[in-house]
Design a protein around this motif. Structure first.
Motif, short mmCIF file in Angstrom:
data_model
loop_
_atom_site.label_atom_id
_atom_site.label_comp_id
_atom_site.label_asym_id
_atom_site.label_seq_id
_atom_site.Cartn_x
_atom_site.Cartn_y
_atom_site.Cartn_z
N UNK A 652 0.78 -1.49 0.02
CA UNK A 652 -0.08 0.06 0.18
C UNK A 652 0.96 2.31 0.15
N UNK A 653 0.30 2.26 -0.46
CA UNK A 653 1.33 3.38 -0.54
C UNK A 653 0.94 4.53 1.01
N UNK A 654 -0.41 4.56 0.76
CA UNK A 654 -0.71 5.21 2.11
C UNK A 654 -1.76 4.44 2.77
N UNK A 655 -1.77 5.07 3.77
CA UNK A 655 -2.57 4.59 4.93
C UNK A 655 -4.24 4.25 4.47
N UNK A 656 -4.44 4.86 3.74
CA UNK A 656 -6.13 5.11 2.70
C UNK A 656 -6.05 3.75 2.29
N UNK A 657 -5.08 3.60 1.49
CA UNK A 657 -4.94 2.43 0.77
C UNK A 657 -4.99 1.13 1.30
N UNK A 658 -6.47 0.65 1.24
CA UNK A 658 -6.73 -1.10 1.85
C UNK A 658 -5.97 -2.38 0.95
N UNK A 659 -5.60 -1.81 0.08
CA UNK A 659 -5.24 -3.36 -1.07
C UNK A 659 -4.49 -4.14 -0.11
N UNK A 660 -4.15 -5.49 -0.33
CA UNK A 660 -2.78 -6.45 0.46
C UNK A 660 -3.63 -7.32 -0.67
N UNK A 661 -2.58 -8.26 -1.20
CA UNK A 661 -2.51 -9.13 -2.53
C UNK A 661 -2.97 -10.51 -1.20
N UNK A 662 -2.89 -11.55 -1.50
CA UNK A 662 -4.05 -12.41 -1.42
C UNK A 662 -2.78 -14.32 -1.02
N UNK A 663 -2.53 -13.86 0.53
CA UNK A 663 -1.52 -14.93 0.55
C UNK A 663 -1.75 -16.57 0.54
N UNK A 664 -0.92 -17.35 0.70
CA UNK A 664 -1.10 -18.41 -0.36
C UNK A 664 -1.13 -19.20 1.45
N UNK A 665 -2.16 -20.04 1.82
CA UNK A 665 -2.39 -20.64 2.89
C UNK A 665 -1.60 -20.62 4.14
N UNK A 666 -0.56 -20.85 3.87
CA UNK A 666 0.54 -21.44 4.65
C UNK A 666 0.77 -19.52 5.07
N UNK A 667 1.14 -18.51 4.74
CA UNK A 667 1.50 -17.19 5.32
C UNK A 667 0.34 -16.33 5.35
N UNK A 668 -0.79 -17.24 5.63
CA UNK A 668 -2.13 -16.17 6.04
C UNK A 668 -1.95 -15.14 7.04
N UNK A 669 -1.57 -15.86 8.45
CA UNK A 669 -1.11 -15.34 9.72
C UNK A 669 0.14 -14.25 9.23
N UNK A 670 1.20 -14.84 8.53
CA UNK A 670 2.33 -14.09 8.42
C UNK A 670 2.21 -12.88 7.44
N UNK A 671 1.28 -13.03 6.58
CA UNK A 671 0.84 -12.08 5.91
C UNK A 671 -0.15 -10.81 6.50
N UNK A 672 -0.83 -11.21 7.94
CA UNK A 672 -1.84 -10.53 9.08
C UNK A 672 -1.25 -9.42 9.92
N UNK A 673 0.27 -10.29 10.09
CA UNK A 673 1.16 -10.09 11.17
C UNK A 673 1.74 -8.25 9.96
N UNK A 674 2.47 -9.03 9.00
CA UNK A 674 3.46 -7.68 8.04
C UNK A 674 2.27 -6.69 7.29
N UNK A 675 0.82 -7.16 7.45
CA UNK A 675 0.10 -6.03 7.11
C UNK A 675 0.06 -5.10 8.41
N UNK A 676 -0.15 -5.92 9.56
CA UNK A 676 -0.63 -4.56 10.29
C UNK A 676 1.19 -4.40 10.67
N UNK A 677 2.07 -4.77 11.16
CA UNK A 677 3.64 -3.88 10.53
C UNK A 677 3.40 -2.41 9.57
N UNK A 678 2.92 -3.31 8.48
CA UNK A 678 3.22 -2.24 6.89
C UNK A 678 2.09 -0.98 7.93
N UNK A 679 0.86 -1.64 7.77
CA UNK A 679 0.33 -0.46 8.33
C UNK A 679 0.49 0.93 9.78
N UNK A 680 1.28 -0.13 10.48
CA UNK A 680 1.77 0.77 11.89
C UNK A 680 3.14 1.64 11.26
#
Length: 890
Positions: A652-680
């Motif tokens: 995402x380019x800014x805090x208003x951009x909510x797009x996020x690639x769909x992760x593979x099943x093995x990386x869903x938990x890591x994807x959420x953590x990365x998304x949270x870290x990215x937003x922060x």
């Protein structure tokens, strides 16, 4: 390609063109005159350069420069050590020249040059000191005076000069004093000391000065020659085997009074003129005769008769002079003259007063004799001939000098001289032997000549004395040399050299000639078209008469050389570039084969890797749902890596951009953590980038959103509008109000409309926010002040109207009741008021009606109804009726 023309031959050929114009002596003199006027002060006659001295800025002086340079440029410490003064007038030997100061000579600068030159030729500091000591001793000798005692014997009186002499020459004082005033005589094996009179002592002093200076000069010449010699004796080079000598010959001297010195100088000129005749005129004719070339001999003046008159054994003037000096008895200059008259009276080039006719005697004195030199007649006075010829150094002076502690003096005066019992040779004999040795050296070399001609006797610039020049041209033998050159051939060369140089001009002789060189030259000249009168064939040489013939041959050779050079260059360039092309071709083939091999190996390795990778991916895809194992590890890692790389490209380019690639099943938990870290991280970056003013704006907007979002109809219209720090400028607020507020700053000011509590009449007011209170101002008067502590709440409707009510404590007797206000910027005003009063949670958004305190024991009601347009009126029931349009934004 070595040139067959030497430098000397080139001079001869080039100047033969000039000689063709000289058909007579007058023409030659006229040529000299023209060149003299045009500042071209020389001309050539074969190998002889004739120079006419222009006498421009010329001053003639006789001075030994080292004495003046030492006195003028020497350091004070050096002069003090040598006992010298800077004034040259104080030294007897320097006064006689009458040229102590010369305007055109800078002795100080010359002294620096001399000192530097001594260093260049490897003089050590000790050698320089010893040399300067000898130079200074000569000056001190000139100032050494004698006085006669009771017996008329000479005694040294200049003690100061004598002390300096003994120290500078490094001799014993008593021995030196005795040598200056006594003469040692050896008779029958016994040594006797004979005292000297004043005249003899002065003679001994001057003889010592001459000997010291002369021998030091000879030593200096030897020292210089040794320094110039090659230092590498094992491998001599051209620098040690090739010598270029420059001989500056005495000028022929004819003065008003001519003595022994002029006799020696003119004898030297006669001898060198004889050498000149032998090496130029005579050798020229002899060469033609030796080569068998038909030749008409040219008559020329041979001065051998004059040289024999001077140097012939037993009958020559020098032999007679030596005999007169050595014979016992009273020998005088006049007895020497009488001896000459008796011995050589019949010689055609000798004349005295006694031998001359009546007319000639008027120009000859009784103590004079006249010689007819090649350059003219010169009259010599015999006065002083014997004394100058006998210029001997007494034996005891030699012994004293041999014992000198000065290293240079000890080399100049060899002790072997003391053991030689023979009488030393006279000056004239020494001069003759030295001259004969010089002639012998010159005969072994290849000399070239520069003959100088004086334009006038007065040494004046711009004056051309034709009579004097004609006399010199005649007696220098220039016309004879001219006739020889005109009658002869301009160019001659050995057959081998001529053929080697010009063989390329004939197809029969190029590139090689197999027969005799003479036959090859004959074929060559026939091909060149030489006419019979243009050349002659000698025994070993070819002779070419006219320069134009040789110049034409040279021009043809130059053209031929250009042609040959072009062919050679073309052949060489073709060979050179072909070799270069072949080298480049071989290199290219080698590089290409290596590169093709490299590319093939790389391609094979790449295909092998691709096949292995595809195989691993297929295995992993089949087992993708199985637990991680070696078979599917590569595939799972590839999937994870691909997701992370894709995520890197699609963050995402800014805090208003909510797009996020769909992760593979093995990386869903890591994807959420990365998304949270990215937003922060984006929030953190955004917070760091905003300014304090913008931060305050955002804070106010957040508070407004918290209070009014979804609750009041006109809130959405306020969102895109920035809150302003104040709606009133400083000039719009009355100074009296500012004075009444005192030190309280105004945080926010906005124009409002106040509705009376009873009749609800609208009145324009100003709402001011300070850190402590809300102030309502009418023009220049503070109408009401509501401290934040007394502000119990704020009420506003949910419609799009802009009315709001400030509720105050009913127990506050200072307040008349709640305040009903209207603001065009109601959201901004209420947000800033809530923040300033810390009443964010005390804002009430009512629907239908708002009840407010209208005064003690009396309440007022505001009814809000939706309508098509905003209308505020007093209703019949006594309420304030507000009709506000309903907005669809909520």
């Amino acid at each position: 390609m070595e040139s067959a023309l030497t430098a000397r031959d080139r001079v001869g050929v080039q100047d033969f063109v000039l000689l063709e114009n000289f058909t007579s002596e007058a023409a030659f003199i006229e040529n000299l005159r023209r060149r003299f006027r045009e500042n071209l002060i020389y001309t050539y006659i074969g190998p002889v350069l004739v120079s006419v001295n222009p006498y421009r800025d010329l001053q003639i002086y006789t001075r030994q420069h080292i004495f003046y340079q030492l006195l003028e440029g020497g350091e004070e410490e050096t002069l003090r050590r040598l006992g010298l003064e800077r004034n040259p007038q104080t030294y007897l030997y320097l006064v006689k020249g009458q040229c102590a100061k010369v305007s055109s000579i800078n002795d100080k600068n010359d002294w620096k040059v001399v000192r530097k030159a001594l260093t260049v030729i490897n003089f050590t500091e000790d050698e320089v000191e010893d040399l300067l000591s000898i130079v200074a001793s000569v000056l001190h000798l000139g100032n050494l005076h004698f006085a006669a005692d009771e017996e008329s014997n000479a005694q040294v009186t200049s003690e100061n000069q004598f002390k300096y002499l003994t120290r500078l020459l490094g001799v014993d004082g008593s021995t030196f004093r005795e040598a200056l005033t006594h003469r040692k005589i050896i008779a029958k094996g016994e040594e006797l000391l004979s005292p000297l009179n004043l005249e003899q002592a002065a003679y001994a002093r001057d003889a010592l000065a001459k000997a010291v200076y002369s021998r030091t000069f000879t030593w200096l010449v030897g020292k210089i020659n040794r320094s110039l010699a090659s230092q590498d004796a094992q491998s001599p080079s051209w620098r040690s085997t090739t010598v270029l000598g420059l001989l500056d010959i005495y000028g022929f001297e004819v003065f008003q009074h001519n003595s022994f010195e002029q006799f020696c100088i003119n004898y030297c000129n006669e001898k060198l003129q004889q050498l000149f005749i032998e090496l130029t005129l005579k050798s020229e004719q002899e060469e033609y005769e030796a080569e068998g070339i038909a030749w008409e001999p040219v008559q020329y003046f041979n001065n051998k008769i004059i040289c024999d008159l001077v140097e012939e054994k037993f009958k020559g003037i020098i032999s007679i002079l030596d005999e007169e000096c050595l014979r016992p008895g009273e020998a005088t200059d006049l007895t020497f003259l009488e001896k000459l008259e008796d011995t050589i009276k019949h010689h055609p080039h000798f004349l005295t007063h006694k031998l001359a006719d009546q007319r000639t005697r008027k120009s000859l004195g009784r103590g004079e004799f006249r010689l007819l030199h090649y350059a003219g007649e010169v009259t010599y006075s015999v006065t002083g001939f014997l004394d100058k010829n006998n210029d001997l150094l007494f034996r005891n002076l030699k012994e004293t000098m041999c014992s000198s502690e000065n290293p240079i003096m000890s080399q100049c005066f060899d002790r072997s001289e003391l053991s030689d019992k023979k009488r030393p040779e006279t000056v004239a004999t020494q001069f003759k032997m030295s001259l004969l040795q010089l002639v012998e050296i010159l005969q072994s070399k290849e000399p070239a000549y520069i003959r100088c001609i004086k334009p006038n006797d007065a040494k004046q610039p711009g004056r051309f004395d034709e009579v004097l020049i004609r006399h010199q041209v005649k007696y220098l033998g220039l016309m004879e040399n001219l006739r020889v050159r005109r009658a002869g051939f301009a160019y001659r060369r050995k057959y081998e050299a001529f053929l080697q140089r010009y063989k390329s001009l004939c197809p029969e002789t190029w590139p090689t000639w197999a027969g005799r060189p003479q036959d090859g030259v004959a074929v060559l000249v026939r091909h060149l078209g030489y006419k019979p009168e243009e050349y002659k064939m000698g025994r070993t040489k070819i002779f070419i008469r006219f320069p134009k013939t040789l110049f034409a041959t040279e021009d043809a050779l130059e053209v031929r050389r250009q042609s040959l050079a072009t062919k050679i260059q073309a052949s060489w360039r073709g060979f050179h570039w072909r070799q270069k092309f072949l080298r480049v071709k071989r290199s290219a083939i080698c590089i290409q084969s290596w590169w093709r091999g490299t590319l093939g190996r790389r391609k094979a390795a790449k295909r092998k890797w691709a096949a292995q990778t595809i195989r691993r991916l297929i295995r992993g895809f089949i087992l993708r749902h199985a637990p991680r194992c070696p078979e599917n590890a590569f595939f799972l890692d590839h999937v994870r890596t691909s997701f992370l790389l894709n995520l890197r490209r699609q963050l995402p380019r800014n805090v208003l951009d909510t797009s996020w690639p769909t992760p593979p099943p093995a990386l869903r938990e890591a994807s959420e953590l990365l998304r949270e870290l990215c937003m922060k991280n984006m929030v953190w970056k955004y917070c760091r980038s905003i300014s304090p003013e913008w931060k305050q704006q955002l804070h106010q907007k957040a508070v407004a959103s918290e209070i009014f979002k979804g609750k009041k109809d006109n809130y959405p219209q306020s969102v895109p509008r920035l809150f302003i720090s104040t709606r009133l400028g400083a000039d719009e607020i009355s100074p009296k109000v500012l004075q009444a507020l005192g030190t309280e700053p105004i945080q926010y000011a906005v124009p409002v409309v106040k509705y009376d509590r009873k009749g609800y009449k609208p009145r324009p007011r100003q709402l001011l926010l300070t850190p402590n209170a809300v102030v309502i101002v009418e023009d220049a008067k503070v109408k009401q002040r509501i401290d934040y502590t007394n502000l119990t709440g704020i009420s506003v409707s949910s419609l799009s109207d802009s009315l709001f009510v400030l509720h105050v404590q009913r127990e506050d007797n200072k307040q008349k009741g709640d305040v009903v206000l209207q603001s065009d910027h109601v959201i901004e005003t209420l947000t800033k008021t809530a923040l300033s009063a810390d009443r964010v949670n005390n804002i009430n958004i009512n629907q239908g009606s708002i009840t407010f305190a209208g005064g003690p024991g009396r309440d007022g009601i505001i009814d809000f109804t939706p309508g098509s347009e905003l209308l505020i009126t007093k209703a019949k029931n006594g309420h304030l009726a507000v009709v506000a349009p309903r907005l669809n934004s909520r």
